[in-house]
Design an enzyme around this catalytic site. Sequence first.
Site, PDB file in Angstrom:
ATOM      1  CE1 TYR A  32      -4.294   0.634  -0.467  1.00 41.91           C
ATOM      2  CE2 TYR A  32      -3.736   2.656   0.684  1.00 41.91           C
ATOM      3  CZ  TYR A  32      -4.363   1.731   0.066  1.00 41.91           C
ATOM      4  OH  TYR A  32      -5.621   2.537  -0.392  1.00 41.91           O
ATOM      5  CG  HIS A  37       6.166   2.456   1.172  1.00 41.42           C
ATOM      6  ND1 HIS A  37       4.899   2.629   1.476  1.00 41.42           N
ATOM      7  CD2 HIS A  37       6.396   1.562   2.380  1.00 41.42           C
ATOM      8  CE1 HIS A  37       4.038   2.175   2.377  1.00 41.42           C
ATOM      9  NE2 HIS A  37       5.206   1.447   3.049  1.00 41.42           N
ATOM     10  CB  VAL A 176       8.227  11.059   3.239  1.00 37.94           C
ATOM     11  CG1 VAL A 176       7.562  11.810   1.993  1.00 37.94           C
ATOM     12  CG2 VAL A 176       9.646  10.594   2.590  1.00 37.94           C
TER      13      VAL A 176
HETATM   14  P1  AMP Z   1       5.650  -0.545   6.238  1.00 40.96           P
HETATM   15  O1  AMP Z   1       5.089  -0.715   4.731  1.00 40.96           O
HETATM   16  O2  AMP Z   1       4.622   0.164   7.007  1.00 40.96           O
HETATM   17  O3  AMP Z   1       6.175  -1.718   6.823  1.00 40.96           O
HETATM   18  O4  AMP Z   1       6.646   0.271   6.046  1.00 40.96           O
HETATM   19  C1  AMP Z   1       7.860  -0.201   4.989  1.00 40.96           C
HETATM   20  C2  AMP Z   1       8.853   0.721   5.085  1.00 40.96           C
HETATM   21  O5  AMP Z   1       8.819   2.090   4.908  1.00 40.96           O
HETATM   22  C3  AMP Z   1       9.623   0.870   6.759  1.00 40.96           C
HETATM   23  O6  AMP Z   1      10.740   0.975   6.870  1.00 40.96           O
HETATM   24  C4  AMP Z   1       8.777   2.061   7.197  1.00 40.96           C
HETATM   25  O7  AMP Z   1       9.553   2.914   8.298  1.00 40.96           O
HETATM   26  C5  AMP Z   1       8.990   2.946   6.056  1.00 40.96           C
HETATM   27  N1  AMP Z   1       8.036   4.375   5.939  1.00 40.96           N
HETATM   28  C6  AMP Z   1       6.971   4.350   6.310  1.00 40.96           C
HETATM   29  N2  AMP Z   1       6.109   5.312   6.444  1.00 40.96           N
HETATM   30  C7  AMP Z   1       7.136   6.106   5.914  1.00 40.96           C
HETATM   31  C8  AMP Z   1       7.296   7.667   5.900  1.00 40.96           C
HETATM   32  N3  AMP Z   1       6.313   8.462   6.048  1.00 40.96           N
HETATM   33  N4  AMP Z   1       8.386   8.003   5.821  1.00 40.96           N
HETATM   34  C9  AMP Z   1       9.637   7.285   5.289  1.00 40.96           C
HETATM   35  N5  AMP Z   1       9.585   5.969   5.592  1.00 40.96           N
HETATM   36  C10 AMP Z   1       8.305   5.318   5.962  1.00 40.96           C
END
Ligand code: AMP
Length: 287
Positions: A32, A37, A176
């Site tokens: 998603y 990401h 971000v």
């Molecule tokens: P997730 O799909 O939520 O497991 O996130 C995958 C990766 O994206 C993880 O390392 C999160 O910390 C990173 N991530 C999620 N949201 C953000 C954001 N707003 N800014 C930077 N990295 C993010």
Amino acid sequence: MKILKTITETRAEMVRLRREGRSIGFVPTMGYLHEGHLSLVEACRAENDIVTVSLFVNPAQFGPNEDFDRYPRDYERDIRLFAGAGADVLFFPERQEIYPADYYTYVEVEKLSGHLCGKSRPGHFRGVATVVLKLFNIITPDNAYFGSKDAQQAVIIKRMARDLNLPVNVKALPIVRDPDGLALSSRNVYLSPQDREAALYMSRALINARDGVHSGKLETVGAVRQFIYNEISKSSHAEIDYIAIVFLDSLEDAPNDGIVDVHNTLIAAAIKVGRTRLIDNFILGEI
Ligand code: AMP
């Protein structure tokens, strides 16, 4: 972009790429996708020959009453976005591929997993550490990229890599945000306009607290905590889970009457708006 569903074919691909002498970068995600990401994919592309990404909603990191079943999913869009961002390999396994019926082994990063989100989400970081170690073993990356949005997760993965002597460089990249300041999150899709308004109180409280620390207006840990509490409490809709001011290396509480250590502090908050739990933070120092 190659889309690989099994561990066997992914390992074979990684062995082949390594034999060719290519450096391998890795960005694990639960899909998603949003710009947060994609910022990780971009950094990965800049620093490695091969960009590997994964898409797996990890059941082991969700509690029994959490949102695993309704976690947002749009795999076709994710595949398009990953390919557009320059990923070379997507590891996209089924649940049984990662956790077969007789799966028994879990990784626990002690102490660090018990603070902050670990208190409200028991077992969460055990699930995270386990899946990330498995993914590292399958992908064998040289560099792996995580977001500071999940600062505790980044700290824990770094410690796991150090403690278990994993041959991977773990990197934590900046959060971000949307133009209004809200940290991007896959869960933001759950938010009604009213929820989003409430969520912004947390982001603004943290951003203003950071400015207050930097300008010298907020000196002590207690003053920062009170400031954030007051700001979030202005929303009648946001329910505070925690406001934490901890040392970045240990995740232990910084003493309330101490001066904020600008080289080793994590200032983090979690709130519930409606049914949705949201987190945000800012970091003074480096993970
Ligand atoms: P997730 O799909 O939520 O497991 O996130 C995958 C990766 O994206 C993880 O390392 C999160 O910390 C990173 N991530 C999620 N949201 C953000 C954001 N707003 N800014 C930077 N990295 C993010």
